[in-house]
Design a protein around this motif. Structure first.
Motif, PDB file in Angstrom:
ATOM      1  N   THR A 146       0.806  -1.322   0.300  1.00  0.00           N
ATOM      2  CA  THR A 146       0.054   0.418  -0.383  1.00  0.00           C
ATOM      3  C   THR A 146       1.138   1.065   0.206  1.00  0.00           C
ATOM      4  N   SER A 199       3.059   2.005  -3.486  1.00  0.00           N
ATOM      5  CA  SER A 199       2.132   1.846  -4.471  1.00  0.00           C
ATOM      6  C   SER A 199       1.901   3.920  -3.973  1.00  0.00           C
ATOM      7  N   ALA A 200       1.776   4.465  -3.223  1.00  0.00           N
ATOM      8  CA  ALA A 200       2.124   5.394  -3.287  1.00  0.00           C
ATOM      9  C   ALA A 200       2.888   6.005  -3.389  1.00  0.00           C
ATOM     10  N   LEU A 212       3.895   7.313   4.515  1.00  0.00           N
ATOM     11  CA  LEU A 212       3.778   7.694   3.005  1.00  0.00           C
ATOM     12  C   LEU A 212       4.507   8.936   2.696  1.00  0.00           C
ATOM     13  N   VAL A 261      -6.827  -2.060   1.196  1.00  0.00           N
ATOM     14  CA  VAL A 261      -4.998  -1.232   0.366  1.00  0.00           C
ATOM     15  C   VAL A 261      -5.334  -1.046  -0.388  1.00  0.00           C
ATOM     16  N   ARG A 308      -5.909   2.645  -0.588  1.00  0.00           N
ATOM     17  CA  ARG A 308      -5.205   3.301   0.041  1.00  0.00           C
ATOM     18  C   ARG A 308      -5.896   4.395   1.218  1.00  0.00           C
ATOM     19  N   ILE A 313      -6.072   4.148   4.625  1.00  0.00           N
ATOM     20  CA  ILE A 313      -5.112   3.820   5.929  1.00  0.00           C
ATOM     21  C   ILE A 313      -5.593   3.212   7.178  1.00  0.00           C
TER      22      ILE A 313
END
Lengths: 400, 331
Positions: free
Chosen positions: A242, A245-246, B33, B290, B293, B295
């Motif tokens: 996840t 992919s960001a 992230l 997922v 996204r 979170i």
């Protein structure tokens, strides 16, 4: 309900058959030891096996089409399965016979002891490696080549919506499925192989380092590995994907690179455990002590003294690890976050063609498409597992 | 008895510590992230005011350590935050309807579904694998043993979706006995629910039975060379009795261990199977989150999976200590 009733009736009939077999055997042979001491379970097993065999042969020779021209799909699939089984058994047998006559003395001896399953596994691995390396020559078209005809049905028969140019048909945007299946060997197997090698390089060198140096480095690495192993690997991989992919954004090839690194790191924890355990047994040997006294450096100790003595267990682990990595990548691709298009890949192919399975009753060939891609994944892991199972069995020498 | 309780308490403390560290790992991973959630939700065209509003609403203006303990404290009380996909962002433009779906509300029914699937699988898989393992040990090196060996090895090494589609082909499409889609909803009768769950449960059974059965067989066969088994045999006991009465109790520790490990595997192995059968469980929610996204949901699912995994491993540990006197009194 009626299905359960039929099954129960069949079981009762087989049980009765077993009893009759034993009783008749005792009477006919004058109480020979074979029949006198036969447990009921064994008699049951014989009758069950025999009825299964007879039913299979009868079913195999059923017509593949009803009189109205509708395919009898169950029979078609059964015939394919049986034919595949027979062909692979014969191929494995011939391959073993070949290995017994050709080659060096050592390899001939190896093949003489090999069970049929192991030789099948070796054959499968060789075939996959060959396909992966020569995919560009074997495939009739390129993996990204797009044709004007979309959704061509498999079979190559123009009357039933096929095209002789595309034996397995084309997908929804017109790419040749046979070529993609062949290129899948290169991408899926190749990426899994690279990932496993990376995991082994990481886990193996850190494990040996921890075993040789011990002390605080060993403590830190071992506790870190304990924590990473406490998270189920597929879940952890999905979580990290996840984030990856960001990071990758719209650069899809970058996502594949991240995937390789993520899976390699997660899997290297298992390799670390094994390498450290094997390494700890080796560093207490006298020859390590001698090498240390000679003043050899750390690199020499790890690569020249420990590694050669740890090859056997690591090799078996490599096979198992490869299977795990391969299955993880296939599962990730199947879930849609693994290997990215336009690269051809089996997990994605299964997901894309999964709904065809509902057409099995009308067109068995179309329904076979997802099974072909999934079967390609299964066949390789089964083959590798057969080989590893035999290797482990040989080295452990189980009691009895 | 005192030492047993101490050992169990030690293991429990260790398990809790692991869970704590795992939650830190998950939180750190999510915080890697790029940008932050607020930016990610609103996209490129966001005004700074809107980003700030969301940041404040989600508590993103706090430092990471504070946020971690807020998250952990909430999670311990069953509050896992608000899902991004379900969040009502109308509130940020001034039209708040006041209704929000929390992650906990989203997860709770799905968690129950997943536990149901795992329970059905365990009810089928454990007895079958024990019986098969005992039979394989009894008739070791016979045709039956070799056939089960090859079959189980094949089913261990196949990917779950391959087994799932083969089962769908034979049990749902060619012989329509079971439904290939498990659309489960509230208010279903138990029988209906069981029928819809049976095909995914059978797939998972195929995956885990093989491992448990091979372990049972190996554990029993390892004991067969011991002198006390020889004695039982010389007394003239039947092979079945020797195995069930004499070998099995001593082989129980590794078998219990492998059963607990496989149940732990079940909790995570459900992901792929749930996606294939569109089973409304926590695994499917995880994969969907997922992809978009989401979170908070990903974080929460991850924590639940890890907790279940750690708990079952802990259980395996404790049970194998309890069932083996030699481990109960370590030298």
């Amino acid at each position: 309900m009626s299905t359960l009733l039929t099954l129960a009736l069949i079981l009762v009939a087989v049980a009765a058959g077993g009893w009759v077999l034993r009783f008749a055997g005792q009477k006919a042979s004058g109480n020979a030891p074979t029949f006198r001491d036969m447990p009921f379970a064994v008699a049951f097993g014989y009758v069950f096996g025999a009825s299964l065999l007879i039913f299979s042969i009868w079913y195999f020779f059923q017509p593949t089409q009803t009189d109205a021209g509708v395919p009898n799909a169950g029979v078609v699939f059964f015939r394919w399965a049986v034919q595949f089984f027979i062909v692979s058994a014969i191929a494995a047998f011939l391959f073993r016979a070949l290995g017994r006559t050709v080659g060096t003395k050592g390899s001939r001896k190896l093949f003489r002891q090999m069970p049929l399953t192991a030789s099948f596994g070796v054959l499968v691995v060789i075939l996959y490696a060959f396909t992966a390396v020569f995919a560009a020559w074997l495939a009739p078209h390129g993996q990204e080549e797009i044709f004007t005809k979309v959704n061509v049905l498999p079979g190559g028969n123009a009357a039933t919506g096929g095209d002789p140019l595309h034996p397995l048909g084309t997908d929804q945007i017109g790419r040749d499925l046979l070529s993609r299946l062949i290129y899948g060997a290169q991408n899926t197997v190749g990426i899994a192989f690279v990932t496993t090698c990376l995991a082994f390089f990481l886990g193996g060198s850190l494990g040996f380092l921890a075993a040789t140096l011990q002390g605080w480095l060993d403590q830190i690495l071992s506790r870190a590995v304990d924590v990473l192993m406490a998270i189920p690997s597929l879940i952890f991989a999905l979580l990290l994907m996840t984030i990856a992919s960001a990071w990758a954004g719209s650069e899809r090839w970058l996502l594949t690179v991240y995937m390789i690194i993520i899976i390699a790191v997660i899997d290297s924890t298992r390799v670390f455990r094994l390498a450290r355990a094997v390494g700890l047994n080796i560093v207490v040997m006298d020859y390590i002590e001698a090498a240390k006294l000679r003043g050899e450096g750390l690199g020499y100790l790890i690569f020249k003294e420990i590694l050669p003595n740890a090859t056997a267990p690591l090799l078996a682990e490599f096979g198992l690890r490869f299977c795990f990595v391969f299955l993880t990548i296939a599962s990730l691709s199947f879930l849609g976050v693994g290997i990215q298009p336009p690269l051809a890949d089996w997990g994605t192919m299964v997901r894309d063609s999964a709904q065809f399975i509902n057409f099995a009753a009308f067109s068995p060939l179309t329904a076979a498409l997802p099974l072909l891609a999934a079967g390609a994944i299964a066949l390789l892991t089964v083959g590798v597992n057969f080989v590893v199972d035999w290797m482990l069995h040989r080295s452990s020498g189980l009691k009895e | 008895m005192h030492s047993v309780i101490r050992i169990i308490l030690q293991r429990l403390a260790l398990g809790l510590l692991t869970l704590f560290v795992v939650s830190v790992v998950i939180f750190t991973a999510v915080n890697m992230l790029p940008g932050d959630f607020a930016q990610a939700i609103l996209g490129q065209g966001a005004t700074p005011e809107a980003v700030d509003a969301i940041r404040k609403d989600l508590g993103l203006d706090q430092p990471p350590v504070t946020r971690y303990f807020q998250w952990l404290g909430g999670a311990l009380q069953g509050d896992l935050g608000n899902s991004f996909a379900q969040a009502n962002f109308a509130s940020f433009v001034g039209a708040d309807s006041g209704v929000r779906t929390t992650v906990a509300q989203q997860i709770a029914p799905r968690f129950a579904n997943t536990m149901f699937l795992a329970a059905v699988t365990a009810c089928i898989a454990v007895p079958v694998s024990l019986v098969l393992g005992i039979l394989a040990a009894l008739f070791r090196n016979s045709v039956f043993d070799r056939a089960t060996n090859v079959t189980t090895l094949t089913s261990i090494s196949s990917p779950e979706f391959f087994l799932a589609y083969v089962l769908i082909l034979f049990l749902a499409v060619l012989n329509p006995m079971l439904p290939s889609l498990s659309n489960i909803f509230e208010g279903m009768s138990f029988g209906e629910r069981l029928e819809k769950t049976l095909l995914p449960a059978l797939t998972l059974t195929l995956v885990v039975t093989a491992h448990m059965m091979r372990m049972t067989r190996a554990a029993i066969i390892n004991l067969l060379a011991s002198p006390y088994i020889e004695m039982a045999r010389l007394k003239g006991l039947s092979p079945m009795r020797v195995i069930v009465k004499h070998a099995l109790p001593n082989a129980l520790a590794p078998i219990i261990n492998v059963i607990a490990l496989n149940l732990a595997y079940l909790i995570t192995g459900v992901v792929v199977v749930e996606v294939v059968f569109v089973y409304p469980g926590i695994g499917q929610l995880f994969v969907d989150s997922v992809k978009i996204r989401d979170i908070p949901v990903v974080q929460a699912c991850c924590l639940i999976f890890a907790a279940a995994y750690i708990l079952l491993n802990l259980l395996a540990d404790i049970l194998s200590i309890l069932s083996n006197p030699r481990l109960r009194h370590p030298k």
